[in-house]
Design a protein around this motif. Structure first.
Motif, PDB file in Angstrom:
ATOM      1  N   ARG A   7      -9.042   4.092   1.572  1.00 16.72           N
ATOM      2  CA  ARG A   7      -9.060   3.005   2.549  1.00 16.72           C
ATOM      3  C   ARG A   7     -10.476   2.603   2.941  1.00 16.72           C
ATOM      4  O   ARG A   7     -11.388   3.424   2.981  1.00 16.72           O
ATOM      5  CB  ARG A   7      -8.288   3.399   3.803  1.00 16.72           C
ATOM      6  N   ASP A   8     -10.596   1.311   3.224  1.00 19.95           N
ATOM      7  CA  ASP A   8     -11.778   0.806   3.897  1.00 19.95           C
ATOM      8  C   ASP A   8     -11.723   1.323   5.333  1.00 19.95           C
ATOM      9  O   ASP A   8     -10.796   1.014   6.077  1.00 19.95           O
ATOM     10  CB  ASP A   8     -11.767  -0.726   3.871  1.00 19.95           C
ATOM     11  N   ALA A   9     -12.708   2.138   5.724  1.00 17.62           N
ATOM     12  CA  ALA A   9     -12.650   2.785   7.030  1.00 17.62           C
ATOM     13  C   ALA A   9     -12.809   1.795   8.177  1.00 17.62           C
ATOM     14  O   ALA A   9     -12.470   2.114   9.325  1.00 17.62           O
ATOM     15  CB  ALA A   9     -13.722   3.868   7.123  1.00 17.62           C
ATOM     16  N   THR A  10     -13.323   0.594   7.891  1.00 16.37           N
ATOM     17  CA  THR A  10     -13.510  -0.408   8.942  1.00 16.37           C
ATOM     18  C   THR A  10     -12.259  -1.241   9.146  1.00 16.37           C
ATOM     19  O   THR A  10     -11.803  -1.443  10.273  1.00 16.37           O
ATOM     20  CB  THR A  10     -14.706  -1.315   8.597  1.00 16.37           C
ATOM     21  N   THR A  11     -11.661  -1.733   8.047  1.00 10.94           N
ATOM     22  CA  THR A  11     -10.491  -2.609   8.145  1.00 10.94           C
ATOM     23  C   THR A  11      -9.171  -1.874   7.966  1.00 10.94           C
ATOM     24  O   THR A  11      -8.108  -2.440   8.225  1.00 10.94           O
ATOM     25  CB  THR A  11     -10.580  -3.711   7.082  1.00 10.94           C
ATOM     26  N   ASN A  12      -9.222  -0.654   7.458  1.00 16.28           N
ATOM     27  CA  ASN A  12      -8.049   0.163   7.131  1.00 16.28           C
ATOM     28  C   ASN A  12      -7.260  -0.387   5.945  1.00 16.28           C
ATOM     29  O   ASN A  12      -6.141   0.038   5.677  1.00 16.28           O
ATOM     30  CB  ASN A  12      -7.109   0.314   8.332  1.00 16.28           C
ATOM     31  N   ASP A  13      -7.844  -1.317   5.197  1.00 15.15           N
ATOM     32  CA  ASP A  13      -7.189  -1.851   4.006  1.00 15.15           C
ATOM     33  C   ASP A  13      -7.289  -0.847   2.854  1.00 15.15           C
ATOM     34  O   ASP A  13      -8.268  -0.108   2.731  1.00 15.15           O
ATOM     35  CB  ASP A  13      -7.851  -3.165   3.574  1.00 15.15           C
ATOM     36  N   ILE A  14      -6.264  -0.865   1.988  1.00 16.51           N
ATOM     37  CA  ILE A  14      -6.281  -0.033   0.785  1.00 16.51           C
ATOM     38  C   ILE A  14      -7.323  -0.578  -0.179  1.00 16.51           C
ATOM     39  O   ILE A  14      -7.402  -1.788  -0.416  1.00 16.51           O
ATOM     40  CB  ILE A  14      -4.895  -0.011   0.119  1.00 16.51           C
ATOM     41  N   LEU A  15      -8.141   0.290  -0.747  1.00 16.49           N
ATOM     42  CA  LEU A  15      -9.132  -0.141  -1.726  1.00 16.49           C
ATOM     43  C   LEU A  15      -8.426  -0.647  -2.991  1.00 16.49           C
ATOM     44  O   LEU A  15      -7.417  -0.084  -3.417  1.00 16.49           O
ATOM     45  CB  LEU A  15     -10.065   1.016  -2.079  1.00 16.49           C
ATOM     46  N   THR A  16      -8.965  -1.701  -3.581  1.00 18.08           N
ATOM     47  CA  THR A  16      -8.293  -2.373  -4.688  1.00 18.08           C
ATOM     48  C   THR A  16      -8.344  -1.561  -5.978  1.00 18.08           C
ATOM     49  O   THR A  16      -9.238  -0.745  -6.208  1.00 18.08           O
ATOM     50  CB  THR A  16      -8.938  -3.748  -4.953  1.00 18.08           C
ATOM     51  N   ARG A  17      -7.349  -1.805  -6.817  1.00 17.75           N
ATOM     52  CA  ARG A  17      -7.230  -1.299  -8.188  1.00 17.75           C
ATOM     53  C   ARG A  17      -7.064   0.218  -8.266  1.00 17.75           C
ATOM     54  O   ARG A  17      -7.265   0.795  -9.324  1.00 17.75           O
ATOM     55  CB  ARG A  17      -8.419  -1.752  -9.043  1.00 17.75           C
TER      56      ARG A  17
ATOM     57  N   TYR B 285       3.448  10.881 -21.060  1.00 16.48           N
ATOM     58  CA  TYR B 285       4.086  10.033 -20.047  1.00 16.48           C
ATOM     59  C   TYR B 285       3.108   9.838 -18.900  1.00 16.48           C
ATOM     60  O   TYR B 285       2.429  10.784 -18.473  1.00 16.48           O
ATOM     61  CB  TYR B 285       5.368  10.682 -19.523  1.00 16.48           C
ATOM     62  N   GLN B 286       3.049   8.611 -18.394  1.00 17.62           N
ATOM     63  CA  GLN B 286       2.199   8.334 -17.244  1.00 17.62           C
ATOM     64  C   GLN B 286       2.895   7.345 -16.321  1.00 17.62           C
ATOM     65  O   GLN B 286       3.343   6.276 -16.767  1.00 17.62           O
ATOM     66  CB  GLN B 286       0.844   7.767 -17.686  1.00 17.62           C
ATOM     67  N   TYR B 287       3.001   7.742 -15.055  1.00 17.63           N
ATOM     68  CA  TYR B 287       3.497   6.816 -14.036  1.00 17.63           C
ATOM     69  C   TYR B 287       2.325   6.360 -13.187  1.00 17.63           C
ATOM     70  O   TYR B 287       1.585   7.175 -12.628  1.00 17.63           O
ATOM     71  CB  TYR B 287       4.538   7.471 -13.137  1.00 17.63           C
ATOM     72  N   LEU B 288       2.133   5.040 -13.111  1.00 20.17           N
ATOM     73  CA  LEU B 288       1.113   4.443 -12.265  1.00 20.17           C
ATOM     74  C   LEU B 288       1.796   3.781 -11.093  1.00 20.17           C
ATOM     75  O   LEU B 288       2.620   2.871 -11.273  1.00 20.17           O
ATOM     76  CB  LEU B 288       0.300   3.397 -13.048  1.00 20.17           C
ATOM     77  N   GLY B 289       1.489   4.231  -9.884  1.00 14.09           N
ATOM     78  CA  GLY B 289       2.083   3.624  -8.701  1.00 14.09           C
ATOM     79  C   GLY B 289       1.516   2.244  -8.424  1.00 14.09           C
ATOM     80  O   GLY B 289       0.576   1.778  -9.090  1.00 14.09           O
ATOM     81  N   GLN B 290       2.088   1.582  -7.447  1.00 16.39           N
ATOM     82  CA  GLN B 290       1.624   0.235  -7.113  1.00 16.39           C
ATOM     83  C   GLN B 290       0.177   0.266  -6.632  1.00 16.39           C
ATOM     84  O   GLN B 290      -0.321   1.261  -6.120  1.00 16.39           O
ATOM     85  CB  GLN B 290       2.512  -0.382  -6.036  1.00 16.39           C
ATOM     86  N   ARG B 291      -0.502  -0.841  -6.825  1.00 12.93           N
ATOM     87  CA  ARG B 291      -1.892  -0.974  -6.407  1.00 12.93           C
ATOM     88  C   ARG B 291      -2.118  -2.397  -5.916  1.00 12.93           C
ATOM     89  O   ARG B 291      -1.279  -3.278  -6.110  1.00 12.93           O
ATOM     90  CB  ARG B 291      -2.841  -0.637  -7.553  1.00 12.93           C
ATOM     91  N   TYR B 292      -3.256  -2.623  -5.319  1.00 15.54           N
ATOM     92  CA  TYR B 292      -3.607  -3.945  -4.814  1.00 15.54           C
ATOM     93  C   TYR B 292      -4.839  -4.461  -5.552  1.00 15.54           C
ATOM     94  O   TYR B 292      -5.685  -3.694  -5.986  1.00 15.54           O
ATOM     95  CB  TYR B 292      -3.875  -3.898  -3.304  1.00 15.54           C
ATOM     96  N   ASP B 293      -4.921  -5.792  -5.666  1.00 21.51           N
ATOM     97  CA  ASP B 293      -6.064  -6.426  -6.294  1.00 21.51           C
ATOM     98  C   ASP B 293      -6.324  -7.753  -5.582  1.00 21.51           C
ATOM     99  O   ASP B 293      -5.603  -8.122  -4.640  1.00 21.51           O
ATOM    100  CB  ASP B 293      -5.818  -6.632  -7.793  1.00 21.51           C
ATOM    101  N   THR B 294      -7.316  -8.493  -6.050  1.00 21.93           N
ATOM    102  CA  THR B 294      -7.705  -9.753  -5.424  1.00 21.93           C
ATOM    103  C   THR B 294      -7.471 -10.903  -6.388  1.00 21.93           C
ATOM    104  O   THR B 294      -7.858 -10.828  -7.562  1.00 21.93           O
ATOM    105  CB  THR B 294      -9.180  -9.712  -5.001  1.00 21.93           C
ATOM    106  N   ASP B 295      -6.841 -11.963  -5.900  1.00 23.05           N
ATOM    107  CA  ASP B 295      -6.645 -13.187  -6.676  1.00 23.05           C
ATOM    108  C   ASP B 295      -7.797 -14.128  -6.359  1.00 23.05           C
ATOM    109  O   ASP B 295      -7.875 -14.694  -5.272  1.00 23.05           O
ATOM    110  CB  ASP B 295      -5.305 -13.824  -6.303  1.00 23.05           C
ATOM    111  N   TYR B 296      -8.704 -14.282  -7.337  1.00 25.94           N
ATOM    112  CA  TYR B 296      -9.856 -15.153  -7.143  1.00 25.94           C
ATOM    113  C   TYR B 296      -9.568 -16.597  -7.523  1.00 25.94           C
ATOM    114  O   TYR B 296     -10.468 -17.441  -7.481  1.00 25.94           O
ATOM    115  CB  TYR B 296     -11.033 -14.633  -7.969  1.00 25.94           C
TER     116      TYR B 296
END
Length: 620
Positions: free
Chosen positions: A513-523, A546-557
């Motif tokens: 997490r971003d310690a200032t905004t509490n947002d999850i860091l991307t990718r 086998y590999q399971y990748l959980g959900q993640r966040y990214d930025t739409d530019y």
């Protein structure tokens, strides 16, 4: 891994040093030696930091086609890739950013930290890789800048004499042709030579939201040519030396941001050359080595219509010089390593879009030790770096392990680390800030490991607080030190055998997490599960991953203001098999992404889908 009470007493019996030939025994062997953790040779069972080793035999068994495909199988690693083979690839170790992992080649840093801040591992030819030592956790007290998340040491030294010829084909026009030979020239001299050619016409990476809104339907392919030459000589029982040269030329097509009426910069041409040499002396409880290296990298990005020398093209042109002097002593109940690192990076005008060329240098002095006292193992390291950009910086780390029951060990560690800013962040006329300070990290970790029946396991819990993170200020249009991140994680790894089956399991939970905004860091995926199973039946060597990748966040530019998007989780399966037709000839086949999953690890960039590969090798 069996925990041994006196493993340190055997450490100096191995002639391995960072940058020297290393033992490539099975990854399951408790006697497997590593040098990356503390810069002295030690059994992997004695290393207090979480450590993984990949040998060339593992790479051949998995039939990996890239360094990224090897690393994604390891604990603590998350990969984001902007398309298929050769496309921009970032490595996130334990939730830290891609610039927070130090990548070494034979113990010498690859990070062109003064230029891009991180290594694009998509450009490292897999043919060079004979072994990987991967250490998780802070290691700046051993190596200096960049080692916040961990260290990846890629070792090129081969350990077997003989000649191998190989060829392979696969999906999307994939072709590979390779050959290597290692021969004795007299009793004390060994010559190694290798070459590799790899090509794929690739897929259309699409790059939705990152191409200026102008579709670019095309194949984004990759081609790499590699040559390697090394000479080793044993002068006498105490002194040995080596000289080595290797290089590669890569060409990558990609989708880029396009503005109508301007050149479309969508092709990358990379030239890399490395030369190094060294001497080593060992006598009884003392060993020392001196290594010098030089590398030259030219990285063009251009529009094929106009070529790499047109005014519209860009060129990063840099020279890197390294000198390492390391000493190892067997003292008291363990080992002590002390030495000096010197590095100089020189850039030509235009590199990193800077009008001027720059010189930057760094001198580091380090001291590491590990001591075994009864049921306790103690480890410590301290390092001081003097950098031409930001002056002196000191880091340290310490760890302690208690084997409270035979075969079970509790481990606690604390370490500091840092990451220096790159040239653009410092000196760009548009957004640079020459007053930037290094990013700083403090990390705590607790671990419990043991051997329970056939199960060899480790549980790690960690927290990493990163301060003075370099962020971009939209209001002032420059970089500044203000960002903070807090990364918490839990990691469980286990390996065991059931009859002919060998199992390796990794379970991970991450809260970056971003310690200032509490947002999850991307990718970064919050959850990962990895399972590797290998077995040999009727002379066929099978491998399933086998590999399971959980959900993640990214930025739409593609929109303004930029939007945060969610990328869904995915389960991926790979199947590989090899069969020795004769004692010299082996054929191999692999299906990657067996169930043809459609997913992204970087928003807007397509992944290849199901792929088929067939290859063969002849050894004599």
């Amino acid at each position: 891994m069996t925990i041994k009470k006196h493993v340190l007493l055997t450490a100096l019996s191995v002639t391995a040093f960072s940058g020297w030939a290393q033992d490539s025994t099975s990854t399951d062997s408790s006697d497997n030696m590593v040098v990356t953790a503390n810069r002295f040779p030690q059994p992997v069972s004695s290393v207090l930091a979480p450590t993984d080793i990949v040998t060339r035999e593992d790479i051949d068994r998995w039939q990996s086609k890239s360094v990224a495909d090897v690393l994604r199988r390891l604990p603590g690693v998350d990969i984001s890739q902007s398309g298929g083979m050769g496309q921009l690839t970032s490595v996130y170790v334990r939730g830290t950013s891609s610039s927070h992992t130090l990548v070494l080649m034979d113990g010498v840093r690859l990070n062109q930290a003064g230029i891009s801040g991180s290594v694009d591992i998509s450009q490292i030819p897999l043919s060079l890789v004979q072994r990987i030592e991967f250490i998780r956790g802070p290691r700046s007290a051993v190596y200096g800048s960049d080692a916040i998340g961990g260290v990846i040491n890629i070792i090129t030294t081969r350990d077997k004499d003989g000649t191998t010829l190989g060829a392979g084909i696969g999906s999307h026009g994939y072709q590979n042709y390779n050959g290597s030979t290692q021969q004795k020239l007299g009793e004390n001299t060994t010559l190694t030579a290798a070459g590799d050619y790899t090509y794929t016409r690739g897929i259309d990476v699409v790059a939705d939201g990152n191409n200026g809104g102008v579709p670019q339907p095309d194949r984004d392919g990759f081609m790499s040519k590699t040559l390697y030459l090394a000479l080793q000589h044993q002068f006498n029982e105490e002194i040995s030396g080596f000289a080595r040269a290797y290089g590669y030329d890569n060409r990558t097509a990609y989708d880029a941001y396009y503005s109508p009426g301007s050149a479309l910069i969508d092709t990358r041409q990379l030239y890399s050359r490395t030369y190094d040499t060294g001497l080593r002396y060992q006598n009884g409880i003392y060993a020392t080595q001196l290594i010098g290296s030089y590398s030259h990298v030219k990285d063009y990005n251009y529009d094929p219509k106009y070529g790499p020398y047109d005014a519209s093209a860009s060129l990063d042109d840099s020279d890197q010089y390294n000198v390492q002097w390391g000493n190892t002593f067997q003292i008291w109940k363990g080992e002590v390593s002390a030495g000096l690192d010197w590095q100089k990076l020189t850039t030509e005008p235009g590199t990193s879009y800077l009008a001027d060329g720059y010189d930057q240098h760094n001198t580091g002095v380090y001291l590491t030790t590990q001591q075994k006292i009864s049921d306790f193992t103690l480890e410590g390291a301290v390092r001081s770096d003097d950098n031409s950009q930001f002056g002196q910086h000191t880091t340290w780390q310490s760890s302690a392990a208690w084997e409270f029951i035979d075969g079970y060990r509790f481990i606690a560690s604390y370490g500091t680390a840092y990451k220096s800013p790159n040239l653009s962040q410092l000196y760009s006329a548009y957004y640079g800030n020459p007053d930037l300070k290094p990013e700083e990290s403090k990390q705590w970790e607790g671990g419990l490991e043991g051997l329970t029946g056939p199960l060899d396991w480790r549980l790690s819990v960690y927290r990493n607080d990163i301060d003075q993170m370099i962020s971009y200020n939209d209001s002032t249009d420059n970089y500044y030190n203000i960002g903070k991140a807090t990364i918490k994680g839990v990691e469980w790894t286990g390996s065991f055998d059931t009859g002919p089956l060998q199992h390796k399991i990794t379970l991970e939970y991450l809260d970056p997490r971003d310690a200032t905004t509490n947002d999850i860091l991307t990718r970064r995926a919050k959850q990962q599960a990895k399972y590797q199973i290998d077995w040999d039946i009727a002379d066929i060597d099978w491998s399933i991953n086998y590999q399971y990748l959980g959900q993640r966040y990214d930025t739409d530019y593609g929109t303004y203001p930029y939007q945060t998007v969610k990328l869904g989780g995915v389960s991926l399966w790979d199947l590989a098999a090899s069969y020795p037709v004769t004692s010299h000839l082996t054929v191999r086949g692999r299906i990657a992404n067996l169930f043809d999953k459609d997913y992204e690890t970087a928003y807007g960039y397509a992944t290849p889908g199901r792929e088929y590969y067939l290859s063969g090798s002849y050894t004599f």
